[in-house]
Design a protein around this motif. Structure first.
Motif, PDB file in Angstrom:
ATOM      1  N   ASN A 131      41.834  52.540  42.628  1.00  0.00           N
ATOM      2  CA  ASN A 131      42.882  51.796  41.775  1.00  0.00           C
ATOM      3  C   ASN A 131      41.590  51.803  40.291  1.00  0.00           C
TER       4      ASN A 131
ATOM      5  N   PHE B 123      37.965  46.790  47.252  1.00  0.00           N
ATOM      6  CA  PHE B 123      39.845  46.468  48.013  1.00  0.00           C
ATOM      7  C   PHE B 123      40.407  47.469  47.203  1.00  0.00           C
ATOM      8  N   GLU B 124      40.744  48.018  46.449  1.00  0.00           N
ATOM      9  CA  GLU B 124      41.082  49.078  45.718  1.00  0.00           C
ATOM     10  C   GLU B 124      40.021  50.690  45.273  1.00  0.00           C
TER      11      GLU B 124
ATOM     12  N   GLU C  60      50.628  46.348  48.019  1.00  0.00           N
ATOM     13  CA  GLU C  60      49.577  47.098  48.069  1.00  0.00           C
ATOM     14  C   GLU C  60      48.090  46.451  48.138  1.00  0.00           C
TER      15      GLU C  60
ATOM     16  N   SER D  76      45.309  46.426  51.667  1.00  0.00           N
ATOM     17  CA  SER D  76      44.628  47.072  51.556  1.00  0.00           C
ATOM     18  C   SER D  76      43.679  46.098  51.756  1.00  0.00           C
TER      19      SER D  76
END
Length: 73
Positions: free
Chosen positions: A6, A2-3, A47, A51
């Motif tokens: 990160n 998803f990120e 965020e 996403s």
């Protein structure tokens, strides 16, 4: 993922992959680690919602759960 930007998730994934290759467990983890890396624990973050194209924590939780249910690794 998803990120993808990160860094904490990337670190945790690399660690987990190393553990698996060595035949070692990837659990337990701490609440702090889960809050940094587990999308189910972070659905309130804009965020994360953005996403995956959601507007609220409830929508995000539903979408993440559906993705997990349908994941074929």
């Amino acid at each position: 993922m998803f990120e993808p930007k990160n860094a904490r998730i990337q670190q945790k994934l690399a660690w987990a992959n190393g553990q698996r290759k060595a035949g070692l467990p990837t659990i337990p983890s701490t609440i702090e680690e889960e809050m940094e890396t587990n999308p189910f624990m972070r659905v309130d973050l804009p965020e994360l919602q953005g996403s995956i194209g959601c507007q609220s924590p409830v929508e995000a939780l539903r979408e993440i759960r559906q993705m997990k249910d349908n994941w074929r690794g």
